[in-house]
Design a protein around this motif. Structure first.
Motif, PDB file in Angstrom:
ATOM      1  N   UNK A 157       0.860  -1.179   0.000  1.00 58.21           N
ATOM      2  CA  UNK A 157       0.000   0.000   0.000  1.00 58.21           C
ATOM      3  C   UNK A 157       0.902   1.238   0.000  1.00 58.21           C
ATOM      4  N   UNK A 158       0.648   2.149  -0.939  1.00 57.56           N
ATOM      5  CA  UNK A 158       1.340   3.434  -1.001  1.00 57.56           C
ATOM      6  C   UNK A 158       0.280   4.531  -0.949  1.00 57.56           C
ATOM      7  N   UNK A 159       0.553   5.599  -0.205  1.00 60.49           N
ATOM      8  CA  UNK A 159      -0.459   6.640  -0.128  1.00 60.49           C
ATOM      9  C   UNK A 159       0.056   7.958   0.412  1.00 60.49           C
ATOM     10  N   UNK A 160      -0.801   8.957   0.314  1.00 59.79           N
ATOM     11  CA  UNK A 160      -0.584  10.272   0.905  1.00 59.79           C
ATOM     12  C   UNK A 160      -1.848  10.667   1.655  1.00 59.79           C
ATOM     13  N   UNK A 161      -1.677  11.230   2.847  1.00 58.79           N
ATOM     14  CA  UNK A 161      -2.801  11.622   3.695  1.00 58.79           C
ATOM     15  C   UNK A 161      -2.599  13.076   4.117  1.00 58.79           C
ATOM     16  N   UNK A 162      -3.610  13.921   3.869  1.00 57.60           N
ATOM     17  CA  UNK A 162      -3.503  15.347   4.185  1.00 57.60           C
ATOM     18  C   UNK A 162      -4.673  15.787   5.051  1.00 57.60           C
ATOM     19  N   UNK A 163      -4.393  16.674   6.001  1.00 56.85           N
ATOM     20  CA  UNK A 163      -5.462  17.268   6.802  1.00 56.85           C
ATOM     21  C   UNK A 163      -5.109  18.713   7.097  1.00 56.85           C
ATOM     22  N   UNK A 164      -6.124  19.484   7.473  1.00 53.33           N
ATOM     23  CA  UNK A 164      -5.922  20.896   7.802  1.00 53.33           C
ATOM     24  C   UNK A 164      -5.622  21.089   9.285  1.00 53.33           C
ATOM     25  N   UNK A 165      -5.140  20.050   9.954  1.00 46.14           N
ATOM     26  CA  UNK A 165      -4.732  20.167  11.354  1.00 46.14           C
ATOM     27  C   UNK A 165      -3.729  21.313  11.501  1.00 46.14           C
ATOM     28  N   UNK A 166      -3.946  22.252  12.422  1.00 47.16           N
ATOM     29  CA  UNK A 166      -3.041  23.400  12.559  1.00 47.16           C
ATOM     30  C   UNK A 166      -1.584  22.978  12.746  1.00 47.16           C
ATOM     31  N   UNK A 167      -0.692  23.642  12.028  1.00 46.64           N
ATOM     32  CA  UNK A 167       0.725  23.360  12.145  1.00 46.64           C
ATOM     33  C   UNK A 167       1.195  22.199  11.305  1.00 46.64           C
ATOM     34  N   UNK A 168       0.290  21.565  10.538  1.00 45.20           N
ATOM     35  CA  UNK A 168       0.698  20.440   9.684  1.00 45.20           C
ATOM     36  C   UNK A 168       0.184  20.710   8.276  1.00 45.20           C
ATOM     37  N   UNK A 170       1.319  19.896   5.315  1.00 49.63           N
ATOM     38  CA  UNK A 170       1.959  19.036   4.326  1.00 49.63           C
ATOM     39  C   UNK A 170       1.350  17.637   4.435  1.00 49.63           C
ATOM     40  N   UNK A 171       1.318  16.891   3.332  1.00 51.84           N
ATOM     41  CA  UNK A 171       0.758  15.531   3.382  1.00 51.84           C
ATOM     42  C   UNK A 171       1.730  14.564   4.050  1.00 51.84           C
ATOM     43  N   UNK A 172       1.175  13.556   4.697  1.00 48.94           N
ATOM     44  CA  UNK A 172       1.982  12.512   5.321  1.00 48.94           C
ATOM     45  C   UNK A 172       1.989  11.270   4.435  1.00 48.94           C
ATOM     46  N   UNK A 173       3.155  10.679   4.196  1.00 47.34           N
ATOM     47  CA  UNK A 173       3.220   9.496   3.339  1.00 47.34           C
ATOM     48  C   UNK A 173       2.833   8.221   4.099  1.00 47.34           C
ATOM     49  N   UNK A 174       2.359   7.248   3.362  1.00 51.47           N
ATOM     50  CA  UNK A 174       2.056   5.928   3.907  1.00 51.47           C
ATOM     51  C   UNK A 174       2.698   4.877   3.020  1.00 51.47           C
ATOM     52  N   UNK A 175       3.486   4.000   3.621  1.00 55.81           N
ATOM     53  CA  UNK A 175       4.015   2.824   2.931  1.00 55.81           C
ATOM     54  C   UNK A 175       3.772   1.631   3.840  1.00 55.81           C
ATOM     55  N   UNK A 176       3.115   0.609   3.318  1.00 54.62           N
ATOM     56  CA  UNK A 176       2.749  -0.550   4.129  1.00 54.62           C
ATOM     57  C   UNK A 176       2.973  -1.819   3.318  1.00 54.62           C
ATOM     58  N   UNK A 177       3.669  -2.788   3.927  1.00 61.60           N
ATOM     59  CA  UNK A 177       3.951  -4.070   3.260  1.00 61.60           C
ATOM     60  C   UNK A 177       3.525  -5.210   4.169  1.00 61.60           C
ATOM     61  N   UNK A 178       2.694  -6.100   3.629  1.00 65.21           N
ATOM     62  CA  UNK A 178       2.188  -7.265   4.374  1.00 65.21           C
ATOM     63  C   UNK A 178       2.643  -8.537   3.661  1.00 65.21           C
ATOM     64  N   UNK A 181       4.671 -15.391   5.571  1.00 62.56           N
ATOM     65  CA  UNK A 181       5.994 -15.948   5.316  1.00 62.56           C
ATOM     66  C   UNK A 181       6.157 -17.387   5.791  1.00 62.56           C
ATOM     67  N   UNK A 182       5.153 -17.923   6.499  1.00 66.19           N
ATOM     68  CA  UNK A 182       5.226 -19.283   7.013  1.00 66.19           C
ATOM     69  C   UNK A 182       3.813 -19.673   7.409  1.00 66.19           C
ATOM     70  N   UNK A 183       3.461 -20.966   7.379  1.00 63.95           N
ATOM     71  CA  UNK A 183       2.117 -21.346   7.824  1.00 63.95           C
ATOM     72  C   UNK A 183       1.804 -20.771   9.209  1.00 63.95           C
ATOM     73  N   UNK A 184       0.699 -20.027   9.300  1.00 64.87           N
ATOM     74  CA  UNK A 184       0.219 -19.420  10.543  1.00 64.87           C
ATOM     75  C   UNK A 184       1.074 -18.239  11.017  1.00 64.87           C
ATOM     76  N   UNK A 185       1.936 -17.711  10.148  1.00 68.47           N
ATOM     77  CA  UNK A 185       2.754 -16.544  10.498  1.00 68.47           C
ATOM     78  C   UNK A 185       2.610 -15.464   9.418  1.00 68.47           C
ATOM     79  N   UNK A 186       2.450 -14.205   9.849  1.00 67.11           N
ATOM     80  CA  UNK A 186       2.433 -13.058   8.934  1.00 67.11           C
ATOM     81  C   UNK A 186       3.208 -11.909   9.572  1.00 67.11           C
ATOM     82  N   UNK A 187       3.628 -10.961   8.739  1.00 72.46           N
ATOM     83  CA  UNK A 187       4.198  -9.727   9.286  1.00 72.46           C
ATOM     84  C   UNK A 187       3.753  -8.549   8.440  1.00 72.46           C
TER      85      UNK A 187
END
Length: 297
Positions: A157-168, A170-178, A181-187
């Motif tokens: 997952x790649x993304x950008x998230x923006x809000x009008x929260x005071x003092x922020x 600029x958009x915040x990036x998101x990078x997520x990898x799922x 890797x083994x039976x009954x195991x994930x990361x």
């Protein structure tokens, strides 16, 4: 149909105030922080509902409508400056409404967008202009969890998230990898959460996870607080946590979860709208507990 709805929620709702990747249809949750070496506590009740609406089967277009409410109770018993009336921040409210839209670009890639409005305030004197925050996000996802062409299922997952929260402003990036890797195991590697999960049985009824994650809140203070001649316009907490979690699935989609963690970094402060620190409420690392029930795809 179930898989398409699941993917749409992952894309459109990948970040909710930088707290969690969410495929929840409904969730009720309680959080409690008893600050270390302090008499202060923070607790939060949170309820979420989000509904995916299929629009076009051929193009796999899906519309999402969501609503979330958070009630944050802050109990400050430590000594504070006489001009800081802690009752002004005793109860905070966050009300989110958002719309999302997602569609497939090709067989493996999907694009999603989300826009919403948020009320985040102590709401002491009704609703004011500074209580409103507007949000927008865009996400791109490569989902190979069910692909037969790979030996170990994964998702990007790649993304950008923006809000009008005071003092922020600029958009915040998101990078997520799922990855499985083994039976009954994930990361999962990424922000705001990185974890390793182990299912305790082949039926996947119970699971344990070790994780590092981020939690936070922000609220406008309608009656500004003056401390040592400086004006605080909002209250916020950002906390980085590491700990263990347990999940029990009553059914494939309904589960109970509980997390017991300790903070790695804790920043609980009054600030102005330029994010300058006005007064530190708590900064020592502390325990953190969160538990709830959710229905998810």
């Amino acid at each position: 149909m179930i898989k398409r709805l699941l993917v749409s929620l992952i894309v459109v709702l990948a970040v909710s105030n930088m707290q969690s990747q969410s495929t929840d249809i409904a969730r009720v949750e309680y959080m409690h922080i008893p600050f270390s070496n302090s008499q202060n506590t923070v607790s939060r009740f949170r309820g979420l509902v989000q509904v995916p609406i299929p629009l076009d089967k051929e193009l796999d277009k899906i519309f999402v409508v969501g609503f979330e409410y958070q009630n944050i109770n802050i109990d400050i018993n430590d000594e504070t400056p006489p001009t800081f009336n802690t009752r002004d921040v005793g109860t905070l409210h966050r009300i989110d409404g958002f719309l999302g839209y997602t569609w497939k670009l090709n067989e493996n890639w999907r694009l999603g967008v989300k826009a919403g409005a948020r009320i985040s305030s102590n709401l002491r004197d009704g609703l004011m202009g500074d209580d409103w925050i507007y949000t927008g996000s865009v996400y791109l996802i490569n989902d190979m969890k069910d692909a037969t062409s790979v030996n170990k299922p994964y998702r990007w997952i790649f993304g950008l998230d923006y809000s009008t929260t005071p003092g922020r402003n600029y958009p915040l990036p998101l990078i997520n990898y799922y990855r499985e890797f083994h039976p009954n195991w994930t990361y999962t590697l990424g922000v705001p959460k990185t974890n390793v999960r182990h299912y305790l049985n082949n039926s996947h009824k119970d699971a344990l996870q070790a994780f590092v994650t981020l939690d936070n809140f922000f609220a406008n203070i309608q009656n500004n607080v003056v401390v040592d001649g400086n004006t605080a316009e909002n209250i916020s907490m950002t906390i980085i946590l590491g700990g263990l979690g347990y999940e029990h699935f009553f059914t494939k989609h309904l589960l109970y979860y509980a997390y017991a963690t300790h903070s790695i970094s804790n920043d609980f402060r009054l600030r102005n709208n330029e994010r300058d620190d006005i007064y530190t409420i708590n900064s020592e690392n502390t325990f953190y507990f969160r538990s709830g029930v959710k229905f998810k795809f």
